[in-house]
Write an enzyme that holds these catalytic residues in place. Structure first.
Site, PDB file in Angstrom:
ATOM      1  N   GLU A  30      -1.410  10.483  -4.561  1.00  0.00           N
ATOM      2  CA  GLU A  30      -0.205  11.234  -4.234  1.00  0.00           C
ATOM      3  C   GLU A  30       0.994  10.337  -3.982  1.00  0.00           C
ATOM      4  O   GLU A  30       2.084  10.815  -3.672  1.00  0.00           O
ATOM      5  CB  GLU A  30      -0.439  12.095  -2.971  1.00  0.00           C
ATOM      6  CG  GLU A  30      -1.562  13.114  -3.100  1.00  0.00           C
ATOM      7  CD  GLU A  30      -2.919  12.518  -2.725  1.00  0.00           C
ATOM      8  OE1 GLU A  30      -2.972  11.290  -2.522  1.00  0.00           O
ATOM      9  OE2 GLU A  30      -3.896  13.266  -2.638  1.00  0.00           O
ATOM     10  N   GLU A  55      -1.257  -1.334  -4.291  1.00  0.00           N
ATOM     11  CA  GLU A  55      -2.310  -0.306  -4.306  1.00  0.00           C
ATOM     12  C   GLU A  55      -1.677   1.019  -3.929  1.00  0.00           C
ATOM     13  O   GLU A  55      -0.799   1.068  -3.072  1.00  0.00           O
ATOM     14  CB  GLU A  55      -3.414  -0.687  -3.307  1.00  0.00           C
ATOM     15  CG  GLU A  55      -4.578   0.282  -3.282  1.00  0.00           C
ATOM     16  CD  GLU A  55      -4.617   1.137  -2.023  1.00  0.00           C
ATOM     17  OE1 GLU A  55      -5.716   1.502  -1.610  1.00  0.00           O
ATOM     18  OE2 GLU A  55      -3.555   1.460  -1.463  1.00  0.00           O
ATOM     19  N   ASP A  88       0.859  -1.184   0.000  1.00  0.00           N
ATOM     20  CA  ASP A  88       0.000   0.000   0.000  1.00  0.00           C
ATOM     21  C   ASP A  88       0.897   1.237   0.000  1.00  0.00           C
ATOM     22  O   ASP A  88       1.590   1.513   0.981  1.00  0.00           O
ATOM     23  CB  ASP A  88      -0.899  -0.010   1.243  1.00  0.00           C
ATOM     24  CG  ASP A  88      -1.700   1.266   1.386  1.00  0.00           C
ATOM     25  OD1 ASP A  88      -2.359   1.649   0.414  1.00  0.00           O
ATOM     26  OD2 ASP A  88      -1.654   1.887   2.478  1.00  0.00           O
ATOM     27  N   HIS A 134      -1.601   1.383   7.645  1.00  0.00           N
ATOM     28  CA  HIS A 134      -0.974   1.172   6.334  1.00  0.00           C
ATOM     29  C   HIS A 134      -0.696  -0.311   6.111  1.00  0.00           C
ATOM     30  O   HIS A 134      -0.929  -0.844   5.018  1.00  0.00           O
ATOM     31  CB  HIS A 134       0.319   1.969   6.237  1.00  0.00           C
ATOM     32  CG  HIS A 134       0.138   3.438   6.412  1.00  0.00           C
ATOM     33  ND1 HIS A 134      -0.634   4.211   5.577  1.00  0.00           N
ATOM     34  CD2 HIS A 134       0.631   4.307   7.349  1.00  0.00           C
ATOM     35  CE1 HIS A 134      -0.609   5.473   5.970  1.00  0.00           C
ATOM     36  NE2 HIS A 134       0.148   5.556   7.049  1.00  0.00           N
ATOM     37  N   HIS A 145     -27.714   9.502 -16.878  1.00  0.00           N
ATOM     38  CA  HIS A 145     -26.438   9.299 -17.559  1.00  0.00           C
ATOM     39  C   HIS A 145     -26.655   9.471 -19.060  1.00  0.00           C
ATOM     40  O   HIS A 145     -27.471   8.747 -19.649  1.00  0.00           O
ATOM     41  CB  HIS A 145     -25.889   7.904 -17.259  1.00  0.00           C
ATOM     42  CG  HIS A 145     -25.587   7.689 -15.808  1.00  0.00           C
ATOM     43  ND1 HIS A 145     -26.530   7.191 -14.924  1.00  0.00           N
ATOM     44  CD2 HIS A 145     -24.463   7.909 -15.095  1.00  0.00           C
ATOM     45  CE1 HIS A 145     -25.980   7.110 -13.724  1.00  0.00           C
ATOM     46  NE2 HIS A 145     -24.738   7.539 -13.794  1.00  0.00           N
TER      47      HIS A 145
END
EC number: 3.1.-.-
Length: 1084
Positions: A500, A496, A8, A727, A573
């Protein structure tokens, strides 16, 4: 051993998890759970401005190189002068500081008959000019100064200023030295702001002065040219990295090409076009040769002012945009077209620049000349000014002024290297376009390379030059290598990352600022909705979108134009998606009336508009209405134009969007895919599955599996930003994501948004897969999550989830001292000097000389003594002479005739046990980096530090005395980011007690600095200031953020039962090391 890996990636963290699984893939044991915290490459002294270590060190390196080359150049000049038989006398040795100016004027005015006098004065003049030699176009050779041009504009401005200041006429032929001597020397300021020489003179102005001096002193042409060469000698660092360029794997004798080169730009377009497919009646076909060349010519020659659009490409091919697929496929170089088609970025960057001379030159230059220009603009290539095209480039640069050169430095061309050489790129491009094949087939036909072959990727940890990314690569590389060495290759590696995670901290802050501004804007709109519409409670995000859409559309239905309000409008949509879910982007969602929404159903607007009989419904009328839409509050007009253009494209689409599949959750970030390819190639021989997904996947997985409500962090159950262990937990969750599960998670998230926008019942929770296979995979995944949650709960309870950071043991770590240079205090040697005064001595030699004086008392210092006489570094200092002392008590260093404070530039701190008292006491010696410079090739943690070093002078008196008498035992050392396990029961302050009352006992602390000679700065290792809530106790912010816990060293180590924990890459405690790596030790 079978195990899965989850990674991660965040801005300041990397979560790493290795979970052992059984034959069925069920988790049975956690092998490693690590939350690795890093600094994102920021300079510790420039965190506020988000300046990286790389940028800071680059400035420092260039400054050192500038001084080093200047010193070497002046040494070469001195040797040259000596070879001519002229004396070399330091300019400072002349009593008159203005003497060099007078000599320069004299040499240019009349012949000096005395050979000895002439030689000395020529030496003085040349050495003086060489130290202030002006500016020259960096692309102009020194030989261009043999016949210097006329006076520069700066020279003319200075001449007018001197004429005005002196009131005397200045001859047109006057040299720089002659002009200066016309001033009232000693009364007018010469250099700096407001000085008569404040304008930047050109080297040609000084070359003209040397030319005039040589003419007047009857120096021959050959010697004159040698003087010009040595005075104006210059080196360029450009191209210094060219020797490290990688080789083409298909033609190993050739260097990899610049991505800014024309060859790569054309190859990139051709390769991405080769990935395109046209969908016809459920089948996919490749583009014909003619179609490929049409698209290629369009993209290569696209007008720089025009943005590329896939809609335009579809029009060229005569198809609907929805039929064009394959736009996001990645090439070998990590290139992906994505939202827009590829173009010739180099050409567009240059033509779109505001550097008019460059734009004009580029438009008329040949292909070879443009190629030479790209090389010249690249710092990685050596200039080739000897070729005909290179000579034209040099001529262009030589005609530019320095303002244009400054603009050239800000020109950003595509960076990096392609996988292949220019020759390979040209051949592959020609093959793809002439034969109408894709890259893999072209490579097979041109070089006989199998389609499954891929260019060799760098090792996982190889730096890319982005400090934040390099931190991630190094961390992942070390952890994976250790895991493989310990347990073998993993079966799966799932990565993943947040948006940022692979950008610089500066860019991450910019994105965060944009998000905060949007949040503030939305909060204002929410309040406006509540006031205008009398909405009870907080409106949802879907309500906000509907409200904005109604306002934007002038309260008109987007389809038929009939009046609508917030209460009777519905969201639809424009282009539905095949299968489950919809495309929930703003440009695909419009506010419509109930009649149109019911009639249109699940059909693209363009198709429905052709067949419906509702008045006002047509593509043309819908597009026309967008021209009158109201710009959203806070949105720039250019952004709103792009938005309405995207809406128009949706109105014109006649085909549905593609069905959601696993690719919908795959990352499109270049660096994320680069990491995936590196990891995949590293484990290629082991058959390891490697996937990379967007950051939103973990949140969806946690919610869907129910794991969020089962795990208890410091601040309770659910998602925690306070507890840094999350994390590693996220990494463990992502480790069990399969393609089917990722696809189902994407659909659930999509359905949730769609149903909210349509105001439908939230049935998305019931969706567990589009078919039996997906639903079966979902059920198995839920079982895995159930077992995983039990394992993670146990690990959190038993404190087995590791939070750690890399510790910096190398000598350099940020700046060695503060930037501000202050004045030293000057006192007579005969003065009375206290011990604190002596400790402020500006050099170690001075401190030694003062402390070794016969009258020195360790408590009182030195009394006044008019007869005092010492010797410092061989120089005699007498009672009436001044000595330099630092005017501050803080650690400082003498620098350029003044001083600079050392600040917090400590390399490490040494912990000592003092045994001279009734009971043992503990003290700390903070070791400055500067004191270790002489020992850079030795063990920095064991070298002897002498009493005169600044580190020793700044230590507590009890420690200095104990070290002097041999009563101090060296126990071990600490560095910033070291982990301490502390028993706070006897030493906790009121603030620490208040935090522990709210969050529980805090055992693990992180060294965050050496606050004072007797205090450490500690912060809770497992907690982050990001998670501090507004309603939290104020003590929480003080302990976790500022100022932290500041325990006295003696009390901490006496009563805290402290263990200094050192870990390996997998987070395991290291108790011993044959490789001399840091090991865990206990203070006792």
């Amino acid at each position: 051993m079978k195990y899965h890996v989850g990674i991660d990636v965040g801005t300041f963290s990397v979560g790493l998890a290795a979970i052992e699984v059984d034959d069925a893939g069920m988790p049975i044991k956690t092998l490693s759970l690590v939350s690795h915290i890093h600094d994102s490459g920021l300079d510790p002294d420039e965190i506020k401005s988000a300046v990286t270590r790389l940028a800071s060190s680059g400035i420092a390196r260039r400054t050192r190189r500038l001084y080093r080359r200047k010193r070497r150049r002046l040494q070469q000049l001195d040797k040259f002068i000596q070879r001519q038989g002229w004396p070399v006398i330091e300019l400072e040795d002349y009593s008159d500081p203005l003497y060099p100016w007078k000599v320069r004027a004299e040499l240019a005015a009349s012949y000096i008959a005395d050979e000895k006098e002439r030689g000395e004065k020529l030496s003085v003049a040349l050495r003086h000019i060489a130290r202030h030699r002006g500016w020259r176009n960096p692309y102009a050779k020194v030989s261009s100064l043999y016949l210097p041009d006329g006076p520069s504009d700066a020279f003319k401005a200075i001449r007018e200023e001197i004429k005005r200041a002196s009131g005397q006429p200045v001859p047109e032929t006057a040299t720089v030295g002659q002009m200066v001597t016309l001033c009232e020397l000693g009364t007018l300021k010469l250099r700096g702001e407001g000085g008569v020489l404040s304008a930047r003179l050109q080297q040609s102005d000084y070359a003209r002065e040397i030319q005039e001096i040589c003419r007047m002193q009857e120096i021959g042409q050959e010697l004159y040219r040698k003087i010009i060469d040595v005075v104006f000698a210059a080196e360029s660092p450009k191209g210094s990295a060219s020797s490290r360029v990688g080789k083409d794997p298909l033609q190993p004798g050739k260097n990899r090409a610049l991505k800014a080169s024309d060859a790569f730009q054309r190859y990139r377009i051709a390769a991405l076009i080769g990935n395109l497919r046209v969908r016809v009646d459920g089948e996919k076909r490749i583009l014909s040769v003619e179609e490929k060349n049409l698209v290629f010519d369009h993209l290569v020659n696209l007008t720089p002012k025009k943005e590329p659009e896939w809609v335009t490409i579809a029009e060229i091919l005569g198809i609907d945009r929805g039929q064009l697929i394959g736009t996001a496929t990645m090439t070998d170089d990590g290139e992906r077209a994505g939202a827009r088609p590829p173009t010739h970025d180099t050409n567009r960057s240059i033509v779109n620049s505001r550097i008019a001379p460059l734009v004009d030159w580029w438009k008329t230059a040949s292909a070879l000349e443009q190629h030479a220009m790209v090389k010249a603009l690249s710092n990685a290539e050596v200039d080739d000014f000897d070729s005909p095209e290179g000579a034209k480039v040099q001529a262009f640069f030589a005609d530019l002024d320095d303002d244009v050169h400054a603009k050239l430095d800000s020109l950003h061309l595509p960076v990096g290297r392609a996988a292949y050489s220019e020759d390979t790129l040209v051949r592959l491009t020609r093959r793809m376009l002439s034969d109408g094949v894709d890259l893999y087939t072209a490579r097979l036909q041109e070089f006989g390379i199998e389609p499954s072959w891929t260019p060799p990727t760098p090792r996982i940890g190889e730096p890319v030059g982005n400090p934040a990314v390099d931190r991630v690569l190094k961390t992942v590389s070390r952890w994976l290598e250790s895991a493989t060495k310990t347990w073998g290759a993993p079966e799966r590696v799932i990565i993943e990352h947040v948006r940022e995670g692979f950008v610089t901290e500066k860019r991450a802050r910019e994105m965060d600022g944009d998000m905060r501004r949007r949040a503030a804007r939305n909060a204002k709109l929410f309040q406006e909705m509540q006031e205008k519409l009398n909405v009870q409670g907080k409106p949802s995000r879907a309500d906000l979108w509907r409200y904005q859409s109604v306002q934007r559309q002038n309260c008109q239905c987007a389809y038929c134009g009939s009046p609508i309000t917030f209460s009777n409008s519905e969201m639809d949509h424009i282009v539905p998606r095949a299968g489950q879910g919809s495309t929930n982007t703003r440009e695909n969602l419009v506010a419509v009336c109930h009649r149109c929404n019911q009639s249109k159903g699940n059909t693209p607007f363009a198709i429905w508009a052709k067949n419906t009989s509702i008045e006002g419904v047509s593509v043309k009328e819908a597009v026309e209405r967008t021209r009158h839409w109201v710009t959203d509050t806070g949105m720039r007009s250019t952004d709103f134009k792009k938005f309405t253009k995207a809406v128009v494209e949706r109105f014109q689409r006649a085909t549905m969007d593609e069905e959601i599949d696993a690719r919908s959750m795959e990352s499109v970030a270049w660096m994320a895919n680069e990491l995936r390819s590196r990891v995949a190639q590293h484990f290629a021989s082991h058959g390891t599955t490697v996937r990379v997904y967007r950051g939103s996947l973990t949140a969806e997985a946690r919610r869907a599996s129910g794991i969020s409500g089962k795990l208890k962090f410091f601040d309770g159950v659910g998602k925690s930003r306070l507890d840094r262990r999350h994390h590693a937990i996220d990494a463990a969750v992502i480790a069990f994501t399969s393609d089917y599960v990722a696809e189902t998670l994407a659909v659930r998230s999509n359905l949730k948004q769609s149903q909210a926008h349509r105001q439908e019942a939230p049935q998305w929770r019931e969706f567990t897969g589009k078919d039996a296979e997906h639903r079966a995979a979902w059920r198995v995944w839920c079982q895995k999550m159930e077992k995983l949650s039990a394992l993670l709960t146990e690990d959190l309870r038993d404190d087995r989830v590791v939070v750690m950071s890399n510790v910096r043991l190398r000598l350099g770590n940020g700046s060695a001292h503060k930037e501000t240079i202050g004045k030293l205090s000057k006192v007579k040697l005969s003065s009375q000097l206290s011990v604190s005064d002596i400790d402020k001595a500006s050099s170690e030699a001075l401190w030694c000389a003062l402390t070794r004086e016969p009258g020195f008392d360790p408590k009182e210092g030195l009394p006044a003594n008019p007869e005092r006489h010492i010797r410092v570094n061989g120089t005699h200092v007498y009672a009436g002479d001044n000595i330099g002392l630092f005017p501050v008590s803080a650690g400082s260093i003498a620098l350029r005739g003044g001083y600079a404070e050392l600040g917090s530039s400590f390399h490490h701190a040494r912990v000592y046990k003092i045994t001279s008292g009734k009971k043992p006491a503990f003290a700390m010696l903070r070791v400055y980096t500067i004191d270790l410079l002489p020992y850079r090739n030795q063990d920095l943690f064991s070298v002897e530090l002498k009493p005169q070093t600044m580190s020793m002078r700044q230590a507590e008196k009890k420690l200095r005395d104990a070290l002097a008498t041999g009563n101090a035992e060296y126990l071990g050392w600490l560095v910033v980011d070291d982990e301490l396990v502390v028993d706070t029961s006897k030493i906790a302050t009121d603030q620490v007690k208040a935090v522990e009352a709210e969050l529980g006992t805090i055992r693990r602390w992180r060294v965050d600095g050496f606050f004072s000679p007797s205090k450490l700065r500690l912060r809770p290792l497992q907690m982050s200031k990001e998670g501090i809530k507004k309603e939290s106790a104020p003590e929480l912010s003080k302990i976790i953020d500022r100022p932290g816990w500041l325990p006295a060293v003696n009390k901490l180590f006496s009563d805290g039962n402290v263990t200094v924990v050192r870990r390996d890459s997998l987070g395991r405690v290291r108790l011993e090391s044959t490789a001399h790596l840091p090991v865990t030790w206990k203070v006792q």
